[in-house]
Write a protein that holds these residues in place. Sequence first.
Motif, PDB file in Angstrom:
ATOM      1  N   CYS A 109       0.813  -1.159   0.189  1.00 35.94           N
ATOM      2  CA  CYS A 109       0.000   0.135  -0.063  1.00 35.94           C
ATOM      3  C   CYS A 109       0.711   1.184  -0.109  1.00 35.94           C
ATOM      4  N   LEU A 110       1.896   1.270   0.673  1.00 30.15           N
ATOM      5  CA  LEU A 110       2.670   2.423   1.037  1.00 30.15           C
ATOM      6  C   LEU A 110       3.787   2.677  -0.364  1.00 30.15           C
ATOM      7  N   ASP A 111       3.838   1.538  -1.090  1.00 36.83           N
ATOM      8  CA  ASP A 111       4.756   1.532  -2.069  1.00 36.83           C
ATOM      9  C   ASP A 111       3.682   2.354  -3.483  1.00 36.83           C
ATOM     10  N   ILE A 112       2.586   1.795  -3.379  1.00 37.76           N
ATOM     11  CA  ILE A 112       1.429   2.570  -4.419  1.00 37.76           C
ATOM     12  C   ILE A 112       1.278   3.921  -4.232  1.00 37.76           C
ATOM     13  N   ALA A 113       1.034   4.396  -2.809  1.00 40.69           N
ATOM     14  CA  ALA A 113       1.006   5.621  -2.346  1.00 40.69           C
ATOM     15  C   ALA A 113       2.047   6.479  -2.703  1.00 40.69           C
ATOM     16  N   GLU A 114       3.440   5.966  -2.605  1.00 43.77           N
ATOM     17  CA  GLU A 114       4.454   6.741  -2.693  1.00 43.77           C
ATOM     18  C   GLU A 114       4.641   7.250  -4.066  1.00 43.77           C
ATOM     19  N   ALA A 115       4.388   5.938  -5.111  1.00 41.55           N
ATOM     20  CA  ALA A 115       4.582   6.235  -6.366  1.00 41.55           C
ATOM     21  C   ALA A 115       3.477   7.545  -6.917  1.00 41.55           C
ATOM     22  N   ALA A 116       2.135   7.357  -6.275  1.00 43.96           N
ATOM     23  CA  ALA A 116       1.076   8.447  -6.673  1.00 43.96           C
ATOM     24  C   ALA A 116       1.812   9.915  -6.016  1.00 43.96           C
ATOM     25  N   LEU A 117       2.237   9.829  -4.875  1.00 46.65           N
ATOM     26  CA  LEU A 117       2.881  11.039  -4.421  1.00 46.65           C
ATOM     27  C   LEU A 117       3.957  11.640  -5.440  1.00 46.65           C
ATOM     28  N   LYS A 118       4.849  10.631  -5.845  1.00 45.20           N
ATOM     29  CA  LYS A 118       6.079  10.876  -6.690  1.00 45.20           C
ATOM     30  C   LYS A 118       5.487  11.712  -7.923  1.00 45.20           C
ATOM     31  N   GLU A 119       4.305  11.066  -8.537  1.00 45.82           N
ATOM     32  CA  GLU A 119       3.493  11.472 -10.036  1.00 45.82           C
ATOM     33  C   GLU A 119       2.844  12.843  -9.513  1.00 45.82           C
ATOM     34  N   ALA A 120       2.543  13.215  -8.422  1.00 39.80           N
ATOM     35  CA  ALA A 120       1.999  14.385  -8.150  1.00 39.80           C
ATOM     36  C   ALA A 120       3.149  15.529  -7.778  1.00 39.80           C
ATOM     37  N   GLY A 121       4.219  15.019  -7.825  1.00 39.12           N
ATOM     38  CA  GLY A 121       5.523  16.172  -7.432  1.00 39.12           C
ATOM     39  C   GLY A 121       5.462  16.119  -5.930  1.00 39.12           C
ATOM     40  N   ALA A 122       5.343  15.223  -5.139  1.00 42.19           N
ATOM     41  CA  ALA A 122       5.540  15.151  -3.694  1.00 42.19           C
ATOM     42  C   ALA A 122       6.351  13.762  -3.414  1.00 42.19           C
ATOM     43  N   SER A 123       6.747  13.968  -2.179  1.00 40.19           N
ATOM     44  CA  SER A 123       7.519  12.878  -1.801  1.00 40.19           C
ATOM     45  C   SER A 123       7.016  12.168  -0.219  1.00 40.19           C
ATOM     46  N   LEU A 124       7.361  11.321   0.558  1.00 39.14           N
ATOM     47  CA  LEU A 124       7.015  10.835   1.749  1.00 39.14           C
ATOM     48  C   LEU A 124       7.243  12.114   2.651  1.00 39.14           C
ATOM     49  N   GLY A 125       8.701  12.763   2.566  1.00 42.09           N
ATOM     50  CA  GLY A 125       8.821  13.777   3.387  1.00 42.09           C
ATOM     51  C   GLY A 125       7.884  14.783   3.307  1.00 42.09           C
ATOM     52  N   ASP A 126       6.934  15.119   2.464  1.00 39.68           N
ATOM     53  CA  ASP A 126       5.834  16.143   2.360  1.00 39.68           C
ATOM     54  C   ASP A 126       4.569  15.444   2.956  1.00 39.68           C
ATOM     55  N   VAL A 127       4.647  14.209   3.485  1.00 38.16           N
ATOM     56  CA  VAL A 127       3.248  13.712   4.166  1.00 38.16           C
ATOM     57  C   VAL A 127       3.168  14.069   5.699  1.00 38.16           C
ATOM     58  N   VAL A 128       2.019  14.564   5.825  1.00 42.05           N
ATOM     59  CA  VAL A 128       1.525  15.321   7.023  1.00 42.05           C
ATOM     60  C   VAL A 128       0.555  14.406   7.729  1.00 42.05           C
ATOM     61  N   ARG A 129      -0.098  13.435   7.014  1.00 38.91           N
ATOM     62  CA  ARG A 129      -1.152  12.549   7.725  1.00 38.91           C
ATOM     63  C   ARG A 129      -1.291  11.095   7.160  1.00 38.91           C
ATOM     64  N   THR A 130      -1.345  10.409   7.609  1.00 36.22           N
ATOM     65  CA  THR A 130      -1.753   8.759   7.169  1.00 36.22           C
ATOM     66  C   THR A 130      -2.792   8.185   8.086  1.00 36.22           C
ATOM     67  N   ARG A 131      -3.390   7.358   7.237  1.00 35.31           N
ATOM     68  CA  ARG A 131      -4.458   6.600   7.736  1.00 35.31           C
ATOM     69  C   ARG A 131      -4.416   5.250   7.528  1.00 35.31           C
TER      70      ARG A 131
END
Length: 130
Positions: free
Chosen positions: A57-79
């Motif tokens: 799940c985190l791999d998929i989410a990280e790839a989506a973040l990257k495509e949107a120009g973000a990274s894990l370092g930009d994450v402020v909330r997880t559920r």
Amino acid sequence: MENTRQLVSSGSPLEPRIGFSRAVRKGPYVAVAGTAPIGEDGTAVAQGDVHAQTVRCLDIAEAALKEAGASLGDVVRTRIMLTDITRWKEAARAHGERFATIRPACTFMEVSRLLDERWLVEVEVDAVLG
């Protein structure tokens, strides 16, 4: 990108049918939809293994973040949504492997079930750039 809405697709056939995107970026905000442990072949991965499913799940989410120009370092909330909350430590281990130094706000919750009975976990991620 300030007023632009960017949609990120995972290619899931459910996206147009349900009317959702894997992720949406609006200005500095990126929201990643509930992400299930689905493999490249479209089936559930690591059946019975909460840790491995959470990693996927985190791999998929990280790839989506990257495509949107973000990274894990930009994450402020997880559920983290689990079908069996007694197994939260397995999901927490996977979460900690990615976020130990980032430390976003995080919520673990139990749900009665997910769309596929083989899914034990689903993950949502929110990020803010800048």
